[in-house]
Enzyme design. Structure first.
Site, PDB file in Angstrom:
ATOM      1  N   ARG A  43       0.839  -1.214   0.000  1.00  0.00           N
ATOM      2  CA  ARG A  43       0.000   0.000   0.000  1.00  0.00           C
ATOM      3  C   ARG A  43       0.865   1.252   0.000  1.00  0.00           C
ATOM      4  O   ARG A  43       0.467   2.305   0.481  1.00  0.00           O
ATOM      5  CB  ARG A  43      -0.940   0.003   1.179  1.00  0.00           C
ATOM      6  CG  ARG A  43      -0.226  -0.119   2.489  1.00  0.00           C
ATOM      7  CD  ARG A  43      -1.111   0.317   3.566  1.00  0.00           C
ATOM      8  NE  ARG A  43      -0.596  -0.141   4.832  1.00  0.00           N
ATOM      9  CZ  ARG A  43      -1.231   0.040   5.943  1.00  0.00           C
ATOM     10  NH1 ARG A  43      -2.373   0.667   5.951  1.00  0.00           N
ATOM     11  NH2 ARG A  43      -0.713  -0.381   7.058  1.00  0.00           N
ATOM     12  N   LYS A  76       1.512   6.528   1.063  1.00  0.00           N
ATOM     13  CA  LYS A  76       1.107   5.323   1.794  1.00  0.00           C
ATOM     14  C   LYS A  76      -0.401   5.367   1.960  1.00  0.00           C
ATOM     15  O   LYS A  76      -0.931   6.342   2.486  1.00  0.00           O
ATOM     16  CB  LYS A  76       1.815   5.274   3.157  1.00  0.00           C
ATOM     17  CG  LYS A  76       1.515   3.989   3.939  1.00  0.00           C
ATOM     18  CD  LYS A  76       2.441   3.852   5.134  1.00  0.00           C
ATOM     19  CE  LYS A  76       2.089   2.641   5.978  1.00  0.00           C
ATOM     20  NZ  LYS A  76       2.999   2.514   7.130  1.00  0.00           N
ATOM     21  N   GLY A 112      -4.730  -2.137   0.147  1.00  0.00           N
ATOM     22  CA  GLY A 112      -3.804  -1.073  -0.235  1.00  0.00           C
ATOM     23  C   GLY A 112      -4.135   0.285   0.372  1.00  0.00           C
ATOM     24  O   GLY A 112      -3.521   1.299   0.031  1.00  0.00           O
ATOM     25  N   ARG A 114       5.384  10.245   2.446  1.00  0.00           N
ATOM     26  CA  ARG A 114       6.598  10.235   3.260  1.00  0.00           C
ATOM     27  C   ARG A 114       7.834  10.388   2.396  1.00  0.00           C
ATOM     28  O   ARG A 114       7.802  10.155   1.175  1.00  0.00           O
ATOM     29  CB  ARG A 114       6.649   8.994   4.157  1.00  0.00           C
ATOM     30  CG  ARG A 114       6.420   7.690   3.464  1.00  0.00           C
ATOM     31  CD  ARG A 114       6.335   6.549   4.499  1.00  0.00           C
ATOM     32  NE  ARG A 114       6.290   5.265   3.833  1.00  0.00           N
ATOM     33  CZ  ARG A 114       6.205   4.106   4.470  1.00  0.00           C
ATOM     34  NH1 ARG A 114       6.183   4.059   5.779  1.00  0.00           N
ATOM     35  NH2 ARG A 114       6.168   2.974   3.792  1.00  0.00           N
ATOM     36  N   ARG A 146      14.844  -1.599   1.977  1.00  0.00           N
ATOM     37  CA  ARG A 146      14.762  -2.372   3.237  1.00  0.00           C
ATOM     38  C   ARG A 146      15.629  -3.625   3.134  1.00  0.00           C
ATOM     39  O   ARG A 146      15.990  -4.045   2.021  1.00  0.00           O
ATOM     40  CB  ARG A 146      13.298  -2.803   3.451  1.00  0.00           C
ATOM     41  CG  ARG A 146      12.322  -1.634   3.483  1.00  0.00           C
ATOM     42  CD  ARG A 146      10.967  -2.053   2.906  1.00  0.00           C
ATOM     43  NE  ARG A 146      10.070  -0.903   2.795  1.00  0.00           N
ATOM     44  CZ  ARG A 146       9.179  -0.561   3.717  1.00  0.00           C
ATOM     45  NH1 ARG A 146       9.030  -1.283   4.792  1.00  0.00           N
ATOM     46  NH2 ARG A 146       8.419   0.506   3.564  1.00  0.00           N
ATOM     47  N   ASP A 176      11.363  -6.761   6.796  1.00  0.00           N
ATOM     48  CA  ASP A 176      10.823  -5.874   5.756  1.00  0.00           C
ATOM     49  C   ASP A 176      10.600  -4.466   6.300  1.00  0.00           C
ATOM     50  O   ASP A 176      10.329  -3.546   5.531  1.00  0.00           O
ATOM     51  CB  ASP A 176       9.503  -6.433   5.197  1.00  0.00           C
ATOM     52  CG  ASP A 176       8.499  -6.766   6.292  1.00  0.00           C
ATOM     53  OD1 ASP A 176       8.830  -7.576   7.167  1.00  0.00           O
ATOM     54  OD2 ASP A 176       7.395  -6.196   6.272  1.00  0.00           O
ATOM     55  N   ASN A 177      10.729  -4.290   7.606  1.00  0.00           N
ATOM     56  CA  ASN A 177      10.566  -2.960   8.193  1.00  0.00           C
ATOM     57  C   ASN A 177      11.900  -2.407   8.681  1.00  0.00           C
ATOM     58  O   ASN A 177      11.932  -1.535   9.548  1.00  0.00           O
ATOM     59  CB  ASN A 177       9.564  -3.014   9.345  1.00  0.00           C
ATOM     60  CG  ASN A 177       8.148  -3.254   8.858  1.00  0.00           C
ATOM     61  OD1 ASN A 177       7.830  -2.977   7.706  1.00  0.00           O
ATOM     62  ND2 ASN A 177       7.296  -3.782   9.718  1.00  0.00           N
ATOM     63  N   ASP A 219       8.214   2.641   8.772  1.00  0.00           N
ATOM     64  CA  ASP A 219       6.940   1.946   8.958  1.00  0.00           C
ATOM     65  C   ASP A 219       6.430   2.053  10.388  1.00  0.00           C
ATOM     66  O   ASP A 219       6.595   1.140  11.203  1.00  0.00           O
ATOM     67  CB  ASP A 219       7.030   0.466   8.530  1.00  0.00           C
ATOM     68  CG  ASP A 219       6.828   0.333   7.031  1.00  0.00           C
ATOM     69  OD1 ASP A 219       6.789   1.366   6.346  1.00  0.00           O
ATOM     70  OD2 ASP A 219       6.706  -0.805   6.554  1.00  0.00           O
TER      71      ASP A 219
END
Ligand code: AMP
Ligand code: MG
Length: 538
Positions: A113, A133, A146, A203, A210, A280-281, A290
Site C-alpha cells: 500500500r 502510503k 492497499g 513520506r 529495506r 521488511d521494516n 513503517d
C-alpha cells in the site's frame, strides 16, 4: 541555518528517478496481485480519491523539497500528494521485497500500500524519494486493499516528524490527507469491523530500501539481480564508499550494522518501541521506518510491547530491540552472501554490532545522566543499578530522566534513610503507594552513588541540567496523546494534530503553555484501545 530556497511551484521540482531508471521493471503492466519474478518493482498508478482534504503538512519536511507554505496550500499539492494527479516526471511504482515476519520467512511482501512517486534532487543536492502510503492496491497487496485509515496515518505522520526533532534517524512525513473514502478495518481482529475515514500520507526518505529488498532476490536464487541491487544501492545511497567491489561490499554491510545499532540506541534513549521489527521494516540506511503499532514507554518496563499481535511472544518488546536488530542483520548478511561470498568478512562485520551497540549505548546513558565523559570502569554498574531501580516500581521513563536533572546534587549531597523522595522525581511515579521504605532505600542508594559520581564532573549543576535536558526529552508522543488527536480528527477537528506537530518541533524545550502534554499517562488511558493496545490493523 541557511534560509530555504523556495520553488515557484510543484512543477519546478527536479526529478531524478534512479530506481526506475537503473533497475529492471516487472514487464506486466496490469495491477493485480501476483508473485513477481526477475524484477525490482512494478509500475502502478495510485488510486484516485473522491474528495481529498489536506489535514496537515510538515513545513520542516516541505523545506527538504524547497516547497513553500503557499505551494503546500495549493490545489496542485492536494491533487499530487493525494495521488489524484501525477506531476510530469512522476512514474509511480511499487517495489518488490520479502521479509522475515516474527522470525519466520514470509516470502514476497512488497509495497502493498505504498506507491513511490519518484526521486527529487533538492537545492542542496540531496536526494529525496517520495512515497504515498494508503493510495490503493499494488501487485504486492496480497489479500489486502492497499488503503490506510486516518488513525494509523495520524500516528505515522506525527511520529515521523517527532522522531526527527528528537534526533532519532527516521523517514520523514510531508503531508496527511483524508481521501473521502471509508475504509473497513477490524482493529483487533476480533470480528468487530468498522468503517473508518481513509487517509494518505506522503513520506520522504533518501531511500526506502529495506533488508527485505535483498532477501527476496537471495531467496529466489536471483543472484545477478541481487548484485545489481547491491551495486545500485552502494552507488546511489552510499556514494562515499566508492565504486562497488568486494571490499566496498564489506564496508557497506559494516556501515549498515553500525547505523542500525545507532538507530536502536536512539530508540532506547527516548523510550521508543517499534513494535514490528520484521526484516521488511528495517531500512538499509538505519532509519526508523513503517510506523505501525509502535509505542512509547511510559512505565519503564523492558518487557513492554504496544503490539497486541506480539503480546504473547514479546519478541519486539522494548528490551529485546537491540537483539532483534542483530537477528535481522544476520538475515541480511545471509541474503548478501551469494554476492559477497566472503563468509568470514561478513561474520566479522556482523559480530561488531554487539560491540558498537554496547559502546554507543553506554555513551548515550552517560549523556542521559549528564556526565562530562563516560567512565567505562565504573559507569556500566551505575547504569545497571539504575535500570534495576526503574523497573522495581512503576516509573515514567521520560519524566524520571527529565526531572533527575532538577534534583540538586551539588557537593556530593547524600540522602539518608529518613529523607523524602526528591520532589522533582515524585511526578514520575504511577502508584505512590509503591514508594515503600525499601524502595526509598534503594532509590537513595542509587542517588548517592550518582551524586558521588558527579564529583568527577567539572561542570556545575546548572550545566549538568542543561546537558541532560538536551538528550532527555520533555515531550514524547505518548500513546494517549496521539489517540486524543485521532479521536478529535475522526470528528473532523484536526487542530490537535497540528498542535502536536508544532509541539514536537521542540521536544527538548520547556514549553510552559504546553505543560499538560508532558504529564504522565492518565489512568483512563491505562487499558484503552489505541493508548496501550495497538495492532497491525491499520
Ligand atoms: P507491515 O507489517 O505493516 O509493515 O506490513 C507488512 C506487509 O503487508 C507489507 O508488504 C505491506 O505493504 C503489506 N500491507 C499492510 N497493510 C496493507 C494493506 N492495507 N493493503 C495492502 N498491503 C498491506
Ligand atoms: Mg512494513
Amino acid at each position: 541555518m541557511p534560509s530555504t530556497v523556495y520553488l515557484n511551484s510543484l512543477h519546478d521540482l527536479h526529478f531524478d528517478n534512479q530506481y526506475t531508471g537503473r533497475l529492471p521493471a516487472d514487464p506486466i503492466a496490469e495491477n493485480y496481485t501476483r508473485q513477481v519474478a526477475g524484477a525490482c518493482y512494478s509500475f502502478v498508478e495510485p488510486l484516485k480519491t473522491p474528495s481529498p482534504n489536506l489535514i496537515s503538512y510538515s513545513q520542516d519536511a516541505a523545506n527538504l523539497l524547497n516547497l513553500s507554505s503557499d505551494t503546500c496550500d495549493s490545489s496542485d499539492f492536494l491533487q499530487a500528494f493525494s495521488g489524484n494527479c501525477l506531476l510530469d516526471k512522476m512514474n509511480p511504482y511499487a517495489t518488490r521485497y520479502g521479509g522475515h515476519q516474527f522470525g519466520n520467512w514470509a516470502g514476497q511482501l512488497g509495497d502493498g500500500r505504498a506507491i513511490n512517486l519518484g526521486e527529487i534532487i533538492n537545492s542542496s543536492e540531496q536526494r529525496w524519494a517520495l512515497q504515498l502510503k494508503g493510495s490503493g492496491p499494488t501487485p504486492y497487496s496480497r489479500r489486502a486493499d492497499g488503503l490506510a485509515v486516518l488513525r494509523s496515518s495520524v500516528r505515522e505522520f506525527l511520529c515521523s516528524e517527532a522522531m526527527y526533532h528528537l534526533g532519532v534517524p527516521t523517514t520523514r512525513a510531508l503531508s496527511l490527507m483524508t481521501t473521502g473514502n471509508q475504509v473497513v478495518r477490524d482493529m483487533f481482529y476480533d470480528g468487530n469491523q468498522k468503517a473508518e475515514p481513509g487517509a494518505v500520507i506522503c513520506r520522504l526518505a533518501p531511500s526506502f530500501t529495506r533488508f527485505g529488498h535483498f532477501q527476496i532476490h537471495a531467496s529466489r536464487g536471483e543472484t545477478e539481480l541481487l548484485k545489481q541491487l547491491i551495486d545500485f544501492t552502494i552507488i546511489t545511497d552510499f556514494p562515499h564508499l566508492g565504486a562497488p567491489s568486494p571490499e566496498t561490499y564489506i564496508s557497506w554491510f559494516q556501515e549498515i550494522c553500525d547505523s542500525t545499532a545507532e538507530m536502536v540506541v536512539q530508540w532506547m534513549r527516548v523510550g521508543f518501541v517499534h513494535g514490528v521489527m520484521n526484516t521488511d521494516n528495517m531500512s538499509i540506511l538505519g532509519l526508523t521506518i513503517d510506523y505501525g503499532p509502535y509505542g512509547w514507554l511510559e512505565d519503564f518496563d523492558p518487557g513492554w510491547t504496544p503490539n497486541t499481535t506480539d503480546a504473547e511472544g514479546r519478541r519486539y518488546s522494548f528490551g529485546n530491540q537491540p537483539e532483534m536488530a542483530m537477528w535481522n542483520l544476520a538475515q541480511l548478511g545471509n541474503a548478501l552472501l551469494p554476492v559477497i561470498e566472503d563468509l568470514e568478512a561478513v561474520q566479522l562485520a556482523y559480530n561488531s554490532y554487539q560491540h558498537t551497540f554496547q559502546n554507543s549505548w553506554r555513551e548515550m546513558m552517560s549523556q542521559k545522566l549528564g556526565f562530562d565523559a563516560l567512565d567505562v570502569q565504573t559507569d556500566p554498574d551505575l547504569f545497571d543499578e539504575l535500570l534495576a531501580l526503574l523497573t522495581s516500581v512503576e516509573t515514567d521513563m521520560t519524566i524520571f530522566f527529565r526531572n533527575l536533572a532538577r534534583v540538586e546534587l551539588t557537593n556530593g549531597k547524600q540522602f539518608e534513610d529518613m529523607d523524602a523522595v526528591p520532589a522533582p522525581l515524585l511526578d514520575a511515579y504511577y502508584q505512590p503507594e509503591q514508594l515503600t521504605d525499601a524502595y526509598k532505600k534503594h532509590l537513595f542508594q542509587w542517588l548517592n552513588l550518582y551524586s558521588n559520581r558527579l564529583e568527577k564532573n567539572t561542570s556545575t549543576n546548572a550545566q549538568r541540567q542543561e546537558k541532560m535536558n538536551s538528550v532527555n526529552p520533555k515531550y514524547v508522543l505518548r500513546n494517549y496523546l496521539a489517540q486524543l488527536a485521532i479521536d478529535k480528527s475522526e470528528q473532523g477537528d484536526h487542530s490537535m494534530v497540528n498542535e502536536l506537530l508544532m509541539l514536537f518541533r521542540k521536544p527538548y524545550d520547556e514549553q510552559p503553555d504546553k505543560e499538560e502534554f508532558a504529564k504522565k499517562r492518565p489512568e483512563w488511558a491505562r487499558h484503552k484501545a489505541g493508548c496501550s493496545m495497538l495492532s497491525c490493523s491499520s
